[in-house]
Design an enzyme around this catalytic site. Structure first.
Site, mmCIF file in Angstrom:
data_model
loop_
_atom_site.group_PDB
_atom_site.id
_atom_site.type_symbol
_atom_site.label_atom_id
_atom_site.label_comp_id
_atom_site.label_asym_id
_atom_site.label_seq_id
_atom_site.Cartn_x
_atom_site.Cartn_y
_atom_site.Cartn_z
ATOM 1 N N CYS A 134 0.836 -1.197 0.000
ATOM 2 C CA CYS A 134 0.000 0.000 0.000
ATOM 3 C C CYS A 134 0.875 1.253 0.000
ATOM 4 O O CYS A 134 1.676 1.443 0.915
ATOM 5 C CB CYS A 134 -0.920 0.014 1.216
ATOM 6 S SG CYS A 134 -1.996 1.465 1.254
ATOM 7 N N GLY A 247 -4.814 -4.678 -12.194
ATOM 8 C CA GLY A 247 -4.284 -3.440 -12.727
ATOM 9 C C GLY A 247 -4.934 -3.027 -14.025
ATOM 10 O O GLY A 247 -4.566 -3.496 -15.098
ATOM 11 N N GLY A 248 -5.934 -2.179 -13.948
ATOM 12 C CA GLY A 248 -6.544 -1.606 -15.143
ATOM 13 C C GLY A 248 -7.475 -2.507 -15.914
ATOM 14 O O GLY A 248 -7.869 -2.186 -17.041
#
Length: 307
Positions: A134, A247-248
């Site tokens: 994070c 991711g995306g």
């Protein structure tokens, strides 16, 4: 017509009807989305990052939209592990009849282990996803995920604290993600989630100051898909444990591409914040996309781009 057997995958010994999961921090504790649709159509999801003590999170503003994505700096806001056990999981049990993934944050090796220990006896939880990546908390999270030795230390500790599969969520904000992935595997990790957000920022032209109160935050969305895909591809060649691609991802075609790179399952993150029905739509679109490319069984394409 594609059936569930053709879309099914196995993640660390647990069967999923399909590889589509919602990513931590974008799906709450599940029951919020259950008001919109039957979340049992998903393979599973990873619930909101949970720490030992309650966290209010970072100061506002902590979200900024940008081209092809968004930046967030939430800072692991959550009610703490005991409230998750006593309040959030019972609510989830009313609407999800599958195993859920627990996402765990920490500021010390001991905290990661203790949160795992307390969640270990919860039957609803299938996997422990350890967030060592994070970018939005100081002295924790990404500090462990950018050093192979520190990441391995976390793996050792949580493996002693739980009998459930341990999946390590890796940071892309490193020079060599393969080295960290291998260190986690050697330390006993059962799987990897990758990638977490890239570090980004925006500046308000009117004020000349950063938009996010924390100055920087995690950048996610369609723009990071090629980076995530490349990292999954690289790590798949270096480890033998399963990978969850993140991711995306926002379409069924993205899912297939990520699986060809080496992912066993995927997680949908930022797209949930744009369209709360996106995970459901991707699950529904998968059979059509499989037929389009002559895919009869999703298990067969995992890592297919390497052959």
């Amino acid at each position: 017509m594609v059936n569930k057997q053709q879309t099914a995958v196995t993640l660390c010994g647990i069967n999923l009807d399909n590889p589509v999961m919602a990513a931590s921090g974008t799906f709450g504790y599940g029951y919020e989305f259950a008001e919109l649709y039957d979340i049992n159509c998903l393979g599973s999801f990873s619930f909101k990052g949970t720490t030992l003590e309650p966290r209010f999170g970072n100061p506002t503003p902590r979200i900024s939209e940008c081209r092809e994505g968004l930046i967030n700096s939430i800072g692991l806001q959550n009610p703490g592990v005991e409230k998750v056990i006593s309040e959030e999981l019972p609510k989830l049990a009313n609407c999800l009849h599958k195993k859920v993934m627990a996402n765990i944050g920490g500021f010390s090796v001991e905290e990661y282990a203790e949160v795992c220990r307390r969640l270990d006896h919860q039957d609803q939880i299938g996997w422990m996803e350890i967030n060592v990546s994070c970018p939005n908390v100081h002295h924790g999270g990404m500090t462990f995920g950018t050093d192979p030795k520190a990441a391995a230390e976390v793996v050792h500790a949580v493996k002693k604290a739980t009998g459930k599969p341990v999946i390590i969520k890796l940071s892309p904000n490193v020079t060599d993600i393969v080295a960290i992935a291998k260190a986690c595997e050697e330390a006993g990790a059962d799987g990897l989630s990758m990638i977490n957000t890239l570090l980004g920022m925006r500046i308000d032209l009117k004020t000349g100051k950063p938009v996010i109160a924390n100055k920087m935050g995690g950048f996610s969305g369609p723009a990071i898909f090629p980076v995530a895909l490349r990292m999954v591809y690289q790590v798949y060649e270096a480890v033998s444990i399963p990978i969850i691609g993140i991711g995306g991802i926002s379409t069924a075609a993205d899912v297939l591409e990520m699986m060809l790179a080496g992912a066993t399952a995927v997680q949908i993150g930022a797209a949930n914040l744009v369209d709360p029905f996106v995970c459901k739509r991707i699950v529904e679109d998968l059979p059509k996309e499989m037929k389009k490319y002559g895919i009869t069984n999703l298990k067969d394409i995992i890592g297919g781009a390497h052959e």
